[in-house]
Design a protein around this motif. Sequence first.
Motif, PDB file in Angstrom:
ATOM      1  N   GLY A 122       0.790  -1.335  -0.115  1.00 48.25           N
ATOM      2  CA  GLY A 122       0.014   0.119  -0.030  1.00 48.25           C
ATOM      3  C   GLY A 122       0.608   1.257   0.010  1.00 48.25           C
ATOM      4  N   ILE A 123       2.209   1.072  -0.096  1.00 50.58           N
ATOM      5  CA  ILE A 123       2.898   2.350  -0.017  1.00 50.58           C
ATOM      6  C   ILE A 123       2.963   3.119  -1.646  1.00 50.58           C
ATOM      7  N   LEU A 124       2.923   2.309  -2.725  1.00 55.98           N
ATOM      8  CA  LEU A 124       2.611   2.751  -3.985  1.00 55.98           C
ATOM      9  C   LEU A 124       1.105   2.484  -4.363  1.00 55.98           C
ATOM     10  N   ARG A 125       0.702   3.305  -5.026  1.00 62.01           N
ATOM     11  CA  ARG A 125      -0.704   3.140  -5.563  1.00 62.01           C
ATOM     12  C   ARG A 125      -0.793   2.238  -6.736  1.00 62.01           C
ATOM     13  N   ASP A 126       0.400   2.462  -7.825  1.00 62.65           N
ATOM     14  CA  ASP A 126       0.358   1.747  -8.928  1.00 62.65           C
ATOM     15  C   ASP A 126       1.966   1.279  -9.204  1.00 62.65           C
ATOM     16  N   VAL A 127       1.967   0.035  -9.721  1.00 63.37           N
ATOM     17  CA  VAL A 127       3.270  -0.418  -9.897  1.00 63.37           C
ATOM     18  C   VAL A 127       4.102   0.462 -10.980  1.00 63.37           C
ATOM     19  N   ARG A 128       3.335   1.405 -11.826  1.00 64.77           N
ATOM     20  CA  ARG A 128       4.055   2.006 -12.566  1.00 64.77           C
ATOM     21  C   ARG A 128       4.155   3.641 -12.105  1.00 64.77           C
ATOM     22  N   SER A 129       3.917   3.683 -10.984  1.00 66.15           N
ATOM     23  CA  SER A 129       4.001   5.011 -10.407  1.00 66.15           C
ATOM     24  C   SER A 129       5.257   5.625 -10.297  1.00 66.15           C
ATOM     25  N   SER A 130       5.200   7.104 -10.527  1.00 63.23           N
ATOM     26  CA  SER A 130       6.627   7.890 -10.778  1.00 63.23           C
ATOM     27  C   SER A 130       7.284   7.709  -9.303  1.00 63.23           C
ATOM     28  N   SER A 131       6.324   7.745  -8.348  1.00 62.41           N
ATOM     29  CA  SER A 131       6.662   7.930  -6.944  1.00 62.41           C
ATOM     30  C   SER A 131       7.768   6.653  -6.486  1.00 62.41           C
ATOM     31  N   TYR A 132       7.900   5.734  -7.143  1.00 68.82           N
ATOM     32  CA  TYR A 132       8.646   4.683  -6.916  1.00 68.82           C
ATOM     33  C   TYR A 132      10.125   5.314  -6.940  1.00 68.82           C
ATOM     34  N   HIS A 133      10.716   5.860  -8.036  1.00 71.07           N
ATOM     35  CA  HIS A 133      11.882   6.567  -7.833  1.00 71.07           C
ATOM     36  C   HIS A 133      12.490   7.498  -6.997  1.00 71.07           C
ATOM     37  N   LYS A 134      11.343   8.037  -6.122  1.00 66.50           N
ATOM     38  CA  LYS A 134      11.413   9.001  -5.062  1.00 66.50           C
ATOM     39  C   LYS A 134      11.667   7.679  -3.797  1.00 66.50           C
ATOM     40  N   LEU A 135      11.402   6.372  -4.058  1.00 68.95           N
ATOM     41  CA  LEU A 135      11.740   5.601  -2.937  1.00 68.95           C
ATOM     42  C   LEU A 135      12.977   4.846  -3.250  1.00 68.95           C
ATOM     43  N   ASN A 136      13.344   4.866  -4.470  1.00 68.66           N
ATOM     44  CA  ASN A 136      14.542   4.148  -4.639  1.00 68.66           C
ATOM     45  C   ASN A 136      14.926   4.496  -6.009  1.00 68.66           C
ATOM     46  N   PRO A 137      16.105   5.603  -5.934  1.00 64.09           N
ATOM     47  CA  PRO A 137      16.437   5.992  -7.199  1.00 64.09           C
ATOM     48  C   PRO A 137      17.662   5.507  -7.572  1.00 64.09           C
ATOM     49  N   THR A 138      18.198   4.373  -6.977  1.00 61.32           N
ATOM     50  CA  THR A 138      19.685   3.825  -7.357  1.00 61.32           C
ATOM     51  C   THR A 138      19.526   2.631  -8.321  1.00 61.32           C
ATOM     52  N   SER A 139      20.503   2.369  -8.640  1.00 60.40           N
ATOM     53  CA  SER A 139      20.891   1.141  -9.442  1.00 60.40           C
ATOM     54  C   SER A 139      20.799  -0.161  -8.566  1.00 60.40           C
ATOM     55  N   ILE A 140      20.734  -1.300  -8.938  1.00 57.95           N
ATOM     56  CA  ILE A 140      20.608  -2.617  -8.071  1.00 57.95           C
ATOM     57  C   ILE A 140      22.192  -3.002  -7.728  1.00 57.95           C
ATOM     58  N   GLY A 141      23.182  -2.258  -8.196  1.00 58.49           N
ATOM     59  CA  GLY A 141      24.596  -2.545  -8.060  1.00 58.49           C
ATOM     60  C   GLY A 141      25.631  -1.676  -8.994  1.00 58.49           C
ATOM     61  N   HIS A 142      26.578  -2.066  -8.610  1.00 56.65           N
ATOM     62  CA  HIS A 142      27.844  -1.552  -9.574  1.00 56.65           C
ATOM     63  C   HIS A 142      28.907  -2.547  -9.497  1.00 56.65           C
ATOM     64  N   TYR A 143      30.051  -2.189 -10.392  1.00 57.93           N
ATOM     65  CA  TYR A 143      31.236  -2.829 -10.334  1.00 57.93           C
ATOM     66  C   TYR A 143      31.914  -2.708  -9.021  1.00 57.93           C
ATOM     67  N   LEU A 144      32.846  -3.460  -8.556  1.00 58.76           N
ATOM     68  CA  LEU A 144      33.564  -3.370  -7.478  1.00 58.76           C
ATOM     69  C   LEU A 144      35.148  -3.809  -7.768  1.00 58.76           C
ATOM     70  N   GLY A 145      36.233  -3.006  -7.155  1.00 56.62           N
ATOM     71  CA  GLY A 145      37.627  -3.488  -7.564  1.00 56.62           C
ATOM     72  C   GLY A 145      38.478  -2.472  -6.727  1.00 56.62           C
ATOM     73  N   MET A 146      39.265  -1.744  -7.584  1.00 52.26           N
ATOM     74  CA  MET A 146      40.320  -0.933  -6.967  1.00 52.26           C
ATOM     75  C   MET A 146      39.584   0.445  -6.348  1.00 52.26           C
ATOM     76  N   ASP A 147      38.490   0.588  -7.181  1.00 48.86           N
ATOM     77  CA  ASP A 147      37.613   1.705  -6.537  1.00 48.86           C
ATOM     78  C   ASP A 147      36.411   1.013  -6.196  1.00 48.86           C
ATOM     79  N   ILE A 148      35.474   1.851  -5.473  1.00 48.10           N
ATOM     80  CA  ILE A 148      34.157   1.192  -4.864  1.00 48.10           C
ATOM     81  C   ILE A 148      33.160   1.284  -6.137  1.00 48.10           C
ATOM     82  N   HIS A 149      33.067   2.291  -6.732  1.00 49.53           N
ATOM     83  CA  HIS A 149      32.399   2.289  -7.881  1.00 49.53           C
ATOM     84  C   HIS A 149      33.507   2.076  -9.180  1.00 49.53           C
ATOM     85  N   ASP A 150      33.766   0.792  -9.524  1.00 45.09           N
ATOM     86  CA  ASP A 150      34.847   0.469 -10.340  1.00 45.09           C
ATOM     87  C   ASP A 150      34.308   0.687 -11.636  1.00 45.09           C
ATOM     88  N   CYS A 151      35.546   0.929 -12.617  1.00 54.34           N
ATOM     89  CA  CYS A 151      35.544   0.579 -14.044  1.00 54.34           C
ATOM     90  C   CYS A 151      34.189   1.534 -14.472  1.00 54.34           C
TER      91      CYS A 151
END
Length: 478
Positions: free
Chosen positions: A365-394
């Motif tokens: 019940g936090i989002l009214r619709d699965v395609r709601s633009s409000s989703y990106h207010k709750l999670n604007p990030t990517s699921i992940g990133h590359y990791l190595g010599m730098d935290i956000h690597d390559c």
Amino acid sequence: MQGVVRKVTRIVSHTQVRFRSYCTDRVLVDIGQPTSASHPQLLKDGELTPGISTEEYILRRKKLLELLPEKSLAIIASAPVKMMTDVVPYTFRQDADYLYITGCQQPGGVAVLGHDCGLCMFMPEAKPYDVIWQGQIAGVDAALDTFKADKAYPMRKLHEILPDMIRGSSKLFHNVQTATAAYMELESFKKLAYCNNVRDLAVYTHQLRWIKSPAELKLMKESASIACQALLLTMLHSKTYPFEGMLAAKVEYECKIRGAQRMGFNPVVGGGPNGSVIHYSRNDQRIKQGDLVLMDVGCELHGYASDLTRTWPPCGSFSSAQEELYDLILETNKHCVELCKPGASIRQIHNHSVEMLQKGLKDLGILRDVRSSSYHKLNPTSIGHYLGMDIHDCSMVSFDCPLQPGVVITIEPGVYIPSSFSCSERYQGIGIRIEDGVLITETGYEVLTASIPKEMKHIESLLNNFCHGMGSVDTQNN
């Protein structure tokens, strides 16, 4: 008085030359960073930096030359020293590309790689006054003897030698992140830049760094192990000391005492609504009874980073609203980890995570619709990133690239609900992220951070059954 100082300086300088000439077979030569001779507890014979052999560094240079077009030249400057005040520098951290190619952990140098010259290093010269205050540094001799450069010159020779090297090249590649006026102001460099023949070297170095060697993976696993141990002890610490700043200090101490040189970034310690600030860094609040704390931490071990996040209630028990959201994030984390395999991409895994989170947040019940633009207010990030010599690597490698064995990524689903978000009050101000480091293998994946619990029942058991007798810092360390 100044004349006396100059005279003493000359005597010290001359003594150093004679000392090196006659005593190098009996006394260790300090080159400004650990070697197998000076630090046998850190480096084995044949290693240029801890865990990485000289042969591997030479192989990296050969691979980079294979990628560079004919008649092209690569210029890589070391990271600059950054100042905190007029006389106090920040702790130096070497640029990943410069370290990856040269093995040099010190500032002040410029490396040049070409098909004709091989590796040519321009090195800073140690002034006796600077040696007194800051210690020895690697110079021309170290470039040849330790870093195994094909040619080496003092930095003062760069303006004489580098222009001819550039004029013999039709295209230049350089490290844009550490570009310095020392070579960018050369007329020969400006001419190629004017003709649009200067490019970012990262398109090639990131391609090489993307897939880790067995030696690199060993260091990354050790880095992840240190971070897991440190965060586990910090979780135990949180029940008695529910303060963001104390938990940040605790995790850094536990990382460094286990051998990490530094943290990968300032620890994120977000208690309560601070957990909904994705890269919260103030770490200055007390965590209220019943609130969650989100801790995103990582350390660097000999140039290789770890990155993980856990969210838990220091009081030892999740509320019903916290349970509902945590279960959604946990299931998304586990599902996305299962998707990690050769041929998949971060983009594909991200799209799956968005579908799961949108549906889950709608069901709650936090989002009214699965395609709601409000989703990106709750999670604007990517699921992940590359990791190595730098935290956000390559960063030059696309998230659409099919993953290959030897690539390390993070899987970090989360939800960050501001206190002002329009939803049921019981969910407002909750931030949850569960992040793991994942190695892509020939047959699938290996979770590098699996040793630290993320199941709710395991976290609650840990906090309620293993925190007894942890009332003091000394007791906890024991």
